[in-house]
Write a protein that holds these residues in place. Structure first.
Motif, PDB file in Angstrom:
ATOM      1  N   ALA A 190       0.837  -1.198   0.000  1.00  0.00           N
ATOM      2  CA  ALA A 190       0.000   0.000   0.000  1.00  0.00           C
ATOM      3  C   ALA A 190       0.871   1.247   0.000  1.00  0.00           C
ATOM      4  CB  ALA A 190      -0.922  -0.003   1.208  1.00  0.00           C
ATOM      5  N   ARG A 191       1.953   1.235   0.752  1.00  0.00           N
ATOM      6  CA  ARG A 191       2.847   2.388   0.806  1.00  0.00           C
ATOM      7  C   ARG A 191       3.531   2.600  -0.542  1.00  0.00           C
ATOM      8  NH1 ARG A 191       6.323   1.343   5.299  1.00  0.00           N
ATOM      9  NH2 ARG A 191       4.498   1.787   6.539  1.00  0.00           N
ATOM     10  N   GLY A 192       3.932   1.515  -1.172  1.00  0.00           N
ATOM     11  CA  GLY A 192       4.608   1.609  -2.452  1.00  0.00           C
ATOM     12  C   GLY A 192       3.691   2.042  -3.580  1.00  0.00           C
ATOM     13  N   SER A 193       2.405   1.740  -3.475  1.00  0.00           N
ATOM     14  CA  SER A 193       1.481   2.089  -4.546  1.00  0.00           C
ATOM     15  C   SER A 193       0.888   3.485  -4.378  1.00  0.00           C
ATOM     16  CB  SER A 193       0.351   1.058  -4.609  1.00  0.00           C
ATOM     17  OG  SER A 193      -0.435   1.119  -3.438  1.00  0.00           O
ATOM     18  N   MET A 194       1.300   4.214  -3.338  1.00  0.00           N
ATOM     19  CA  MET A 194       0.787   5.554  -3.112  1.00  0.00           C
ATOM     20  C   MET A 194       1.353   6.476  -4.190  1.00  0.00           C
ATOM     21  SD  MET A 194       1.137   8.114   0.180  1.00  0.00           S
ATOM     22  CE  MET A 194       1.165   6.767   1.294  1.00  0.00           C
ATOM     23  N   GLY A 195       0.476   7.125  -4.925  1.00  0.00           N
ATOM     24  CA  GLY A 195       0.921   7.995  -5.999  1.00  0.00           C
ATOM     25  C   GLY A 195       1.471   9.307  -5.476  1.00  0.00           C
ATOM     26  N   PRO A 196       2.204  10.024  -6.326  1.00  0.00           N
ATOM     27  CA  PRO A 196       2.783  11.295  -5.885  1.00  0.00           C
ATOM     28  C   PRO A 196       1.730  12.342  -5.552  1.00  0.00           C
ATOM     29  CG  PRO A 196       3.264  10.881  -8.204  1.00  0.00           C
ATOM     30  CD  PRO A 196       2.596   9.661  -7.669  1.00  0.00           C
ATOM     31  N   ALA A 197       0.592  12.312  -6.230  1.00  0.00           N
ATOM     32  CA  ALA A 197      -0.465  13.294  -5.942  1.00  0.00           C
ATOM     33  C   ALA A 197      -1.044  13.059  -4.551  1.00  0.00           C
ATOM     34  CB  ALA A 197      -1.565  13.215  -6.991  1.00  0.00           C
ATOM     35  N   ARG A 198      -1.242  11.792  -4.195  1.00  0.00           N
ATOM     36  CA  ARG A 198      -1.790  11.493  -2.869  1.00  0.00           C
ATOM     37  C   ARG A 198      -0.775  11.859  -1.776  1.00  0.00           C
ATOM     38  NH1 ARG A 198      -4.994   6.473  -0.308  1.00  0.00           N
ATOM     39  NH2 ARG A 198      -4.386   6.918   1.813  1.00  0.00           N
ATOM     40  N   ARG A 199       0.483  11.563  -2.019  1.00  0.00           N
ATOM     41  CA  ARG A 199       1.521  11.909  -1.038  1.00  0.00           C
ATOM     42  C   ARG A 199       1.589  13.425  -0.864  1.00  0.00           C
ATOM     43  NH1 ARG A 199       5.636   9.856   1.789  1.00  0.00           N
ATOM     44  NH2 ARG A 199       7.514  11.096   2.005  1.00  0.00           N
ATOM     45  N   ARG A 200       1.510  14.176  -1.943  1.00  0.00           N
ATOM     46  CA  ARG A 200       1.545  15.635  -1.864  1.00  0.00           C
ATOM     47  C   ARG A 200       0.334  16.154  -1.074  1.00  0.00           C
ATOM     48  NH1 ARG A 200       0.201  19.328  -6.760  1.00  0.00           N
ATOM     49  NH2 ARG A 200      -1.459  17.880  -6.470  1.00  0.00           N
ATOM     50  N   ASN A 201      -0.841  15.563  -1.306  1.00  0.00           N
ATOM     51  CA  ASN A 201      -2.033  15.964  -0.556  1.00  0.00           C
ATOM     52  C   ASN A 201      -1.862  15.693   0.933  1.00  0.00           C
ATOM     53  OD1 ASN A 201      -3.362  16.903  -2.794  1.00  0.00           O
ATOM     54  ND2 ASN A 201      -4.532  15.013  -3.109  1.00  0.00           N
ATOM     55  N   GLU A 202      -1.255  14.562   1.262  1.00  0.00           N
ATOM     56  CA  GLU A 202      -1.037  14.245   2.675  1.00  0.00           C
ATOM     57  C   GLU A 202      -0.041  15.215   3.316  1.00  0.00           C
ATOM     58  OE1 GLU A 202      -0.069  10.206   3.438  1.00  0.00           O
ATOM     59  OE2 GLU A 202      -1.960   9.455   2.619  1.00  0.00           O
ATOM     60  N   VAL A 203       1.006  15.590   2.593  1.00  0.00           N
ATOM     61  CA  VAL A 203       1.987  16.541   3.128  1.00  0.00           C
ATOM     62  C   VAL A 203       1.331  17.901   3.325  1.00  0.00           C
ATOM     63  CG1 VAL A 203       4.104  17.800   2.577  1.00  0.00           C
ATOM     64  CG2 VAL A 203       3.995  15.343   2.221  1.00  0.00           C
ATOM     65  N   ILE A 204       0.529  18.343   2.363  1.00  0.00           N
ATOM     66  CA  ILE A 204      -0.161  19.633   2.494  1.00  0.00           C
ATOM     67  C   ILE A 204      -1.128  19.593   3.676  1.00  0.00           C
ATOM     68  CG2 ILE A 204      -1.849  21.147   1.385  1.00  0.00           C
ATOM     69  CD1 ILE A 204      -0.433  20.508  -1.272  1.00  0.00           C
ATOM     70  N   THR A 205      -1.864  18.490   3.826  1.00  0.00           N
ATOM     71  CA  THR A 205      -2.789  18.356   4.951  1.00  0.00           C
ATOM     72  C   THR A 205      -2.043  18.403   6.278  1.00  0.00           C
ATOM     73  OG1 THR A 205      -4.279  17.029   3.606  1.00  0.00           O
ATOM     74  CG2 THR A 205      -4.544  16.880   5.994  1.00  0.00           C
ATOM     75  N   PHE A 206      -0.905  17.716   6.357  1.00  0.00           N
ATOM     76  CA  PHE A 206      -0.095  17.745   7.574  1.00  0.00           C
ATOM     77  C   PHE A 206       0.376  19.160   7.884  1.00  0.00           C
ATOM     78  CE2 PHE A 206       4.198  17.898   9.329  1.00  0.00           C
ATOM     79  CZ  PHE A 206       3.942  17.384  10.587  1.00  0.00           C
ATOM     80  N   LEU A 207       0.875  19.862   6.878  1.00  0.00           N
ATOM     81  CA  LEU A 207       1.376  21.216   7.107  1.00  0.00           C
ATOM     82  C   LEU A 207       0.266  22.159   7.559  1.00  0.00           C
ATOM     83  CD1 LEU A 207       3.855  21.548   4.114  1.00  0.00           C
ATOM     84  CD2 LEU A 207       4.405  21.220   6.529  1.00  0.00           C
ATOM     85  N   VAL A 208      -0.908  22.044   6.962  1.00  0.00           N
ATOM     86  CA  VAL A 208      -2.037  22.891   7.372  1.00  0.00           C
ATOM     87  C   VAL A 208      -2.418  22.597   8.817  1.00  0.00           C
ATOM     88  CG1 VAL A 208      -4.496  23.308   6.977  1.00  0.00           C
ATOM     89  CG2 VAL A 208      -2.924  23.287   5.048  1.00  0.00           C
ATOM     90  N   LEU A 209      -2.466  21.315   9.187  1.00  0.00           N
ATOM     91  CA  LEU A 209      -2.812  20.959  10.564  1.00  0.00           C
ATOM     92  C   LEU A 209      -1.714  21.385  11.539  1.00  0.00           C
ATOM     93  CD1 LEU A 209      -4.319  17.399  10.108  1.00  0.00           C
ATOM     94  CD2 LEU A 209      -5.517  19.414  10.934  1.00  0.00           C
ATOM     95  N   ALA A 210      -0.461  21.077  11.202  1.00  0.00           N
ATOM     96  CA  ALA A 210       0.644  21.302  12.135  1.00  0.00           C
ATOM     97  C   ALA A 210       0.940  22.779  12.335  1.00  0.00           C
ATOM     98  CB  ALA A 210       1.890  20.581  11.639  1.00  0.00           C
ATOM     99  N   PHE A 211       0.820  23.586  11.289  1.00  0.00           N
ATOM    100  CA  PHE A 211       1.229  24.980  11.404  1.00  0.00           C
ATOM    101  C   PHE A 211       0.070  25.962  11.254  1.00  0.00           C
ATOM    102  CE2 PHE A 211       4.960  22.643   9.873  1.00  0.00           C
ATOM    103  CZ  PHE A 211       5.816  22.919  10.921  1.00  0.00           C
ATOM    104  N   GLY A 212      -1.136  25.473  11.073  1.00  0.00           N
ATOM    105  CA  GLY A 212      -2.287  26.344  10.902  1.00  0.00           C
ATOM    106  C   GLY A 212      -3.353  26.115  11.952  1.00  0.00           C
ATOM    107  N   ILE A 213      -3.990  24.986  11.869  1.00  0.00           N
ATOM    108  CA  ILE A 213      -5.175  24.743  12.697  1.00  0.00           C
ATOM    109  C   ILE A 213      -4.812  24.479  14.157  1.00  0.00           C
ATOM    110  CG2 ILE A 213      -7.098  23.160  13.055  1.00  0.00           C
ATOM    111  CD1 ILE A 213      -7.248  22.939   9.981  1.00  0.00           C
TER     112      ILE A 213
END
Length: 61
Positions: free
Chosen positions: A7-30
């Motif tokens: 599952a980790r290997g099949s994660m596409g770059p778009a999904r990984r980018r969305n997860e990083v953006i979500t993490f950054l919004v949560l960690a440094f915003g909300i």
């Protein structure tokens, strides 16, 4: 290979980018805004309590 690795290997770059953006919004915003809000609300609660019941400690003579 285990299912987690597949599952980790099949994660596409778009999904990984969305997860990083979500993490950054949560960690440094909300979460910082929520933390300041909770601390401010607690301070306001203590302030109102002390206005009504007086400061802590023995009563003045």
């Amino acid at each position: 290979m285990s299912n987690a690795n597949q599952a980790r290997g099949s994660m596409g770059p778009a999904r990984r980018r969305n997860e990083v953006i979500t993490f950054l919004v949560l960690a440094f915003g909300i979460w910082p805004i929520a933390a300041v809000g909770f601390v401010g609300a607690y301070g306001f609660l203590v302030w109102m309590f002390q206005i009504i019941f007086g400061p802590p400690g023995p009563p003045a003579h």
